[in-house]
Design an enzyme around this catalytic site. Structure first.
Site, PDB file in Angstrom:
ATOM      1  N   ASP A 345       0.714  -1.354   0.060  1.00  0.00           N
ATOM      2  CA  ASP A 345      -0.303  -0.099   0.005  1.00  0.00           C
ATOM      3  C   ASP A 345       0.692   1.389   0.029  1.00  0.00           C
ATOM      4  O   ASP A 345       1.947   1.182  -0.509  1.00  0.00           O
ATOM      5  CB  ASP A 345      -0.889  -0.152   1.117  1.00  0.00           C
ATOM      6  CG  ASP A 345      -2.420   0.645   1.071  1.00  0.00           C
ATOM      7  OD1 ASP A 345      -2.300   1.734   0.623  1.00  0.00           O
ATOM      8  OD2 ASP A 345      -3.124  -0.017   1.018  1.00  0.00           O
ATOM      9  N   HIS A 368       1.978   1.808  -3.310  1.00  0.00           N
ATOM     10  CA  HIS A 368       1.291   2.749  -3.949  1.00  0.00           C
ATOM     11  C   HIS A 368       1.908   4.315  -3.813  1.00  0.00           C
ATOM     12  O   HIS A 368       1.244   5.375  -4.076  1.00  0.00           O
ATOM     13  CB  HIS A 368       0.065   2.890  -3.114  1.00  0.00           C
ATOM     14  CG  HIS A 368      -0.733   1.570  -3.442  1.00  0.00           C
ATOM     15  ND1 HIS A 368      -1.940   1.221  -2.935  1.00  0.00           N
ATOM     16  CD2 HIS A 368      -0.524   0.388  -3.940  1.00  0.00           C
ATOM     17  CE1 HIS A 368      -2.432   0.008  -3.199  1.00  0.00           C
ATOM     18  NE2 HIS A 368      -1.574  -0.549  -3.812  1.00  0.00           N
TER      19      HIS A 368
END
Length: 538
Positions: A345, A368
């Protein structure tokens, strides 16, 4: 005869002068008119003592180790040697930071005062005399409190006992020795009754339980430090969340799954814990350690002020769900640098209530990217200000530098600077998304968290989907966006369709030509957009 009298008088005067040089009565003239001549150093020490009465005792007394340097804007008289304050211009080449020394004390050398110029007779101020003892404080080895370190026995109670002993004394060390593996269940190392400046020296490995009974119905954190001051966690050791059993859950519609494997997965609670969390603490240092395979977020700071993170390594697979690297929430005066982040993430997630955040010299990927938000979920208020992200390398991340807000929220994101970001095969390097939604569908709403004053400087490298995406609210357009030295080139990857830059209700200025050209940015300010100040909104 007169000559004899004069000679006798002169002789008598000489005798009296000789007597005065040896009799204390001559010292009677000393007082408010005469002063013994003192050395320059003692004079300066007296002046220093008057200006800061008692400071020498606080900093050099007893058996206390020196506390680690605090991040910018925290404490009194402690300045971090690593970087300037986030709200001032920064030089493109920062000075290297010292590496922590796992074997000694807190591993951080206190910044030395610079010598003043020697012109006009000025001399460096003298240093106070050394303390009677240079001991770093008592050391509480978890093994001495019954920890086995075999990776099988439950060592939770031993860690609790070692921590309790350190709390009572303060300025002491909890030692997790090297070459051992300690199985530790959910635990809270808490204050406010702990004395300050505790060092948690991590040299070995701490393992999370894989037995579902240890987690009950689910917990939000595994290792938690709450309401502490001057805490340092450092060393060359590892925190292993062993989150593999949490990342994938069985799909009841999939008949091909292995039944035994699914049953094991279903035993684990759906609420997944953060590996290492700090709450309500000040002047916190995390340095040198490694955190791997957390079931969810690896490192979280909530309601903290004065945080320094450096020389940290975080690692989990790219397909591990919601495994943010570092998560910041309601925290101020945070510095993160010289850190490697690879996760499933956001490498760094900055949430509401954060200000004075300074991130530099960080490697990110997979993951991310570095994100501010999502902000304003469920129509909540969200405020973030004064964030600097610079000198960052990103490799094969989903986004590069991103601001994401939910529809329906209120608040403001202001004074954000992204500088010297090198991207390689990043899907979308630059993004502002005021329509963020991690569900299948989200309701359209009018209000939005405003975004104002965002600088993009020297964002360079390659992308695989889109170089830039600015999707801003109709009711609250993005304003004050500036781009300088943006050079992003496409890399054709199978299954990816390349798109041009996208802008909607985004206003600002291009200070240099960009690659590719960003013609969609609207130059100037949005019409009729009377943006309130941060103070008024937040």
């Amino acid at each position: 005869m007169k000559l004899r009298v004069k000679g006798f008088g002169l002789l008598l005067l000489l005798v009296l002068l000789a007597l005065c040089s040896t009799i204390d009565v001559c010292d009677a003239r000393r007082g408010k008119h005469w002063r013994p001549r003192s050395s320059p150093s003692s004079s300066l020490l007296k002046k220093k003592g008057k200006a800061k009465k008692g400071s020498s005792h606080r900093q050099h007394g007893g058996n206390r180790r020196s506390p680690p340097p605090a991040p910018p804007g925290v404490g009194k008289g402690h300045q971090t040697p690593y970087q300037p304050s986030p709200n001032v211009p920064v030089s493109p080449s920062p000075s290297p930071s010292p590496k922590p020394s796992p074997a000694k004390g807190n591993g951080h050398t206190s910044p030395q005062p610079s010598s003043p110029s020697c012109g006009k007779g000025r001399q460096p101020p003298p240093q106070p005399p050394p303390a009677a003892s240079a001991s770093p404080g008592a050391v509480f080895n978890v093994v001495d409190f019954g920890a086995k370190g075999d990776g099988i026995s439950d060592d939770t109670k031993a860690f609790q006992a070692a921590w309790a002993a350190a709390c009572k004394l303060g300025a002491s060390t909890v030692l997790v020795p090297s070459e051992l593996e300690f199985l530790v269940g959910p635990i809270s190392f808490s204050g406010p009754y702990c004395k300050p400046n505790i060092l948690f020296q991590l040299e070995g490995t701490i393992l999370a339980p894989t037995n579902a009974k240890a987690w009950g119905s689910g917990l939000l954190q595994w290792l938690e430090f709450t309401k502490l001051s001057g805490l340092s966690i450092q060393g060359s050791g590892t925190i292993n969340g062993r989150g593999q059993q949490w990342w994938t859950y069985s799909d009841p519609n999939d008949d091909e799954d292995d039944d035994t494997y699914n049953q094991e997965l279903e035993r684990m609670p759906r609420v997944k814990p953060t590996a290492l969390r700090f709450y309500g603490s000040s002047n916190v240092v995390v340095a040198g350690i490694t955190i791997v395979n957390s079931s969810q977020c690896h490192l979280k700071f909530d309601n903290c002020q004065g945080v320094l993170v450096h020389d940290l390594t975080i690692s989990s697979p790219e397909n591990s769900l919601n495994t943010d690297g570092i998560h910041l929430q309601n925290s101020k005066d945070v510095s993160i640098h010289h850190t490697n982040l690879a996760c499933g993430d956001d490498c760094i997630s900055i949430q509401t209530g954060c200000s004075n955040i300074y991130i530099h010299n960080v490697n990110c990927g997979p993951g991310h990217g570095i994100s501010i938000g999502g902000l304003g979920r469920d129509n909540t208020k969200a405020c973030v200000s004064n964030v600097t992200v610079r000198d960052v390398n990103m490799f094969r991340t989903m986004t590069g530098v991103r601001i994401k807000t939910w529809q329906g929220g209120i608040g403001l994101v202001q004074d954000i600077r992204f500088s010297n970001i090198q991207v390689s095969e990043v899907q979308t390097p630059i993004m502002i998304d005021q329509f963020y939604c991690d569900k299948r569908t989200c309701t359209n709403q009018t209000s939005a968290v405003a975004v104002s004053g965002v600088q993009y400087e020297n964002i360079r490298g390659t992308f695989t989907i889109k170089p830039l995406h600015f999707a801003c609210s109709d009711s609250s357009p993005c304003s004050g966006i500036t781009l300088t030295g943006v050079q992003l080139k496409p890399v054709q990857i199978a299954h990816y369709h390349l798109n041009n830059p996208f802008c909607w209700q985004a206003f600002g200025e291009l200070f240099t030509p960009t690659i590719p050209p960003i013609a969609c940015l609207q130059i100037g300010k949005p019409a009729g957009n009377n943006l309130q100040s941060y103070h008024d909104i937040c």
